[in-house]
Design a protein around this motif. Structure first.
Motif, mmCIF file in Angstrom:
data_model
loop_
_atom_site.group_PDB
_atom_site.id
_atom_site.type_symbol
_atom_site.label_atom_id
_atom_site.label_comp_id
_atom_site.label_asym_id
_atom_site.label_seq_id
_atom_site.Cartn_x
_atom_site.Cartn_y
_atom_site.Cartn_z
ATOM 1 N N UNK A 333 0.803 -1.219 0.000
ATOM 2 C CA UNK A 333 0.000 0.000 0.000
ATOM 3 C C UNK A 333 0.836 1.270 0.000
ATOM 4 N N UNK A 334 2.129 1.134 0.265
ATOM 5 C CA UNK A 334 3.005 2.305 0.368
ATOM 6 C C UNK A 334 3.783 2.578 -0.917
ATOM 7 N N UNK A 335 4.046 1.523 -1.700
ATOM 8 C CA UNK A 335 4.765 1.682 -2.962
ATOM 9 C C UNK A 335 3.905 1.049 -4.046
ATOM 10 N N UNK A 336 3.131 1.851 -4.719
ATOM 11 C CA UNK A 336 2.158 1.353 -5.697
ATOM 12 C C UNK A 336 2.850 0.959 -6.999
ATOM 13 N N UNK A 337 2.482 -0.224 -7.483
ATOM 14 C CA UNK A 337 3.107 -0.712 -8.710
ATOM 15 C C UNK A 337 4.583 -0.982 -8.542
ATOM 16 N N UNK A 338 5.062 -1.007 -7.304
ATOM 17 C CA UNK A 338 6.467 -1.244 -7.018
ATOM 18 C C UNK A 338 7.365 -0.055 -7.274
ATOM 19 N N UNK A 339 6.775 1.102 -7.649
ATOM 20 C CA UNK A 339 7.617 2.239 -8.054
ATOM 21 C C UNK A 339 7.171 3.599 -7.529
ATOM 22 N N UNK A 340 5.911 3.746 -7.140
ATOM 23 C CA UNK A 340 5.381 5.079 -6.829
ATOM 24 C C UNK A 340 4.944 5.159 -5.373
ATOM 25 N N UNK A 341 5.457 6.174 -4.663
ATOM 26 C CA UNK A 341 5.104 6.421 -3.268
ATOM 27 C C UNK A 341 4.125 7.588 -3.217
ATOM 28 N N UNK A 342 2.857 7.349 -2.864
ATOM 29 C CA UNK A 342 1.883 8.437 -2.767
ATOM 30 C C UNK A 342 1.922 9.084 -1.377
ATOM 31 N N UNK A 343 2.006 10.405 -1.328
ATOM 32 C CA UNK A 343 2.050 11.121 -0.055
ATOM 33 C C UNK A 343 0.934 12.165 -0.013
#
Length: 553
Positions: A333-343
């Motif tokens: 849930x913290x690294x979406x798609x293995x590449x993107x960190x949503x803050x």
């Protein structure tokens, strides 16, 4: 006349007597031989039984299938996942956990007591584990030898993989030709008694902490205050018993330690501190990248294993709620798609990559599409579009999708981005003016368009020097004849034959400054300032397939 006894004996008596003795001897010999043969057969059977591989599970001999265990020439042992699962009280299934698809290239097992599931992928060195029926993140554990599928169609793992997946130790004694398996419950029973001999009160009762036994370590309590420490199975101290709480991280073999002030940090399995005990919360979010989510005060950030901030601890929230997107089967849930960190900060979302670079300058109102019905039918919420790595974002009531490079592969103009599951298959769609289009095809068209744009930019200088018109055509399967005179024309068409003539005027099928993409021949738009009347025919992304979205620039 004297009669001799021999006179009463027939002449052939002696020969018959000799023949009868021979027959008796032969019969006796055959009986003795049969007895010896039977003894030999029995001994042979006993020898073969003794020589056959024996398997013991928690000290009890068990029966097993013929090809459950495979011995390789280099001395390695591979175990059939399906055949060994019931021996250690697991159930096995084709496909991936939470996905109702019979995919033989994937498999998962679930403990009968529902403590954990483990997922396998053909030719992969990764085993994914999660507690069933929860929204917990998956933990990915790397193994040396990949999962293999043999000619018999069965999926096999190495003994290392077996230990990870089934929380059980496995050992082979070559002299006794015996495989010994000890499950976690058996280990807990054994070392619950042993730990007291080392001066500790008891083992931790937390399931994740008990798994440390598989790796030769024990989290145990000691003293009147019942503080936690870590020792190895020989009783040697790894982490002194002075912490309020210790949590085992299986994927990295590390420990989260909590002191008396309720501050947390990370300790190596050697006992040395890796991350200072200085945070209010800490969580490993990617073991391969060595990334940790930390909370300091009321703010969240991301640090690496060197305690360097990847994302500064100044955000109200990092990550999404996986329960909102059950169909996407989000593993992290913290690294979406293995590449993107949503803050999230002040109700606005920003996207970072795993190196801490801000992906776009945009800030978004939301991450993911959450809705219950579209066009009077139930759809699935979506946050990551299948295997594309594209994360769904929203702003001003419109939806789009961003990849890890900041490319807007789904332009921020759609009324919805979601999936529909039918007959076990999940398909992603984008919605524009009430019409659905296949999201994967749309994204592929956008990738193609961006690729042509990059090539066009490289050729810009050369083109201007030659003072000739360049024509870049994106065509997906049909004939396109394009003539250009003095000006550049970019044309993309998916199904119809198109003749386009540019004569002194630029004809653009999408106005990039307004992010205007036409997706259906009934929903056309024209750039009236730059196009003549005939350009309206080319100022459209056409489709005759309800599941196709054409991207035209």
């Amino acid at each position: 006349m004297q009669i001799e006894q021999d006179d009463f004996v027939p002449n052939n008596y002696q020969s018959r007597k000799s023949s009868g003795n021979k027959t008796v001897a032969i019969v006796v010999g055959l009986i003795i031989f049969s007895i010896i043969l039977m003894i030999g057969i029995i001994l042979g059977i006993l020898f073969l039984k003794e020589d056959k591989l024996k398997v013991l599970v928690d000290g009890t001999k068990v029966n097993y299938g013929e090809d459950t265990f495979i011995f390789t020439e280099n001395g390695k042992i591979y175990v059939s996942i399906r055949d060994v699962a019931p021996l250690v009280k697991y159930e096995s299934h084709n496909g991936e956990y939470k996905e109702d698809i019979e995919d033989t290239s994937k498999m998962y097992v679930e403990a009968i007591d529902e403590t954990e599931t483990a997922s396998f992928y053909a030719n992969s060195n990764i085993i994914s584990k999660v507690k069933p029926n929860t929204t917990d993140d998956y933990i990915n554990i790397s193994i040396i030898d990949p999962v293999i599928v043999r000619d018999n169609g069965k999926m096999y793992i190495s003994t290392e993989g077996f230990t990870v997946a089934f929380n059980s130790l496995i050992n082979y004694d070559q002299e006794k030709n015996t495989i010994t398996i000890q499950t976690l419950p058996s280990l807990i029973k054994q070392y619950s008694a042993t730990v007291t001999q080392y001066g500790y009160t008891s083992l931790s009762t937390d399931f994740n902490n008990q798994k440390a036994l598989i790796y030769g370590m024990m989290i145990a309590q000691k003293g009147e205050n019942e503080k936690y420490g870590v020792i190895n199975i020989s009783g040697n101290e790894i982490i002194s018993p002075r912490y309020n709480k210790i949590e085992f991280l299986e994927s990295s073999k590390e420990f989260i330690i909590t002191n008396s002030s309720e501050k947390v940090g990370i300790a190596f399995n050697t006992g040395k501190n890796k991350i200072n005990v200085a945070y209010d919360e800490i969580k490993l979010i990617d073991s391969s990248l060595g990334l940790y989510l930390v909370k300091s005060g009321n703010k969240y950030g991301v640090i690496d294993s060197s305690e360097r901030f990847i994302v500064h601890a100044e955000h109200d929230k990092i990550g999404i709620e996986t329960k909102d997107f059950p169909a996407d089967n989000i593993k992290n849930q913290y690294i979406l798609g293995g590449t993107i960190i949503p803050t999230k900060l002040n109700n606005k979302w920003t996207l970072y990559d795993t190196k801490g670079n801000r992906i776009t300058d945009e800030q978004y109102d939301g991450i993911g599409f959450v809705n219950q019905k579209i066009k009077d039918k139930v759809v699935n919420n979506a946050v990551v579009i299948e295997d594309t790595g594209v994360v769904v974002v929203s702003k001003d009531g419109k939806y789009g999708g961003i990849d890890a490079k900041g490319n807007e592969l789904v332009q921020l103009m759609f009324d919805g981005v979601y999936s529909i599951t039918s007959e076990g298959k999940t398909t992603y769609y984008v919605l524009f003016n009430g019409i659905e289009y296949n999201a994967i095809e749309y994204i592929n068209a956008m990738k193609e368009r961006l690729g042509y744009k990059m090539e066009a930019e490289i050729q810009d200088d050369k083109a201007s020097q030659e003072n000739t018109g360049n024509t870049i055509t994106v065509n997906k399967g049909n004939n396109t004849n394009t003539e250009s005179n003095q000006n550049n024309t970019n044309t993309a068409n998916n199904q119809d034959n198109t003749n386009t003539e540019g004569n002194q005027n630029n004809t653009n099928t999408a106005d990039n400054s307004n992010n205007n993409v036409n997706v259906n021949e009934q929903d056309t738009s024209s750039n009236s300032e730059n196009s003549n009347n005939e350009a309206s025919d080319t100022n459209t992304a056409n489709t005759n397939d309800e599941n196709t979205a054409n991207v035209v620039e």
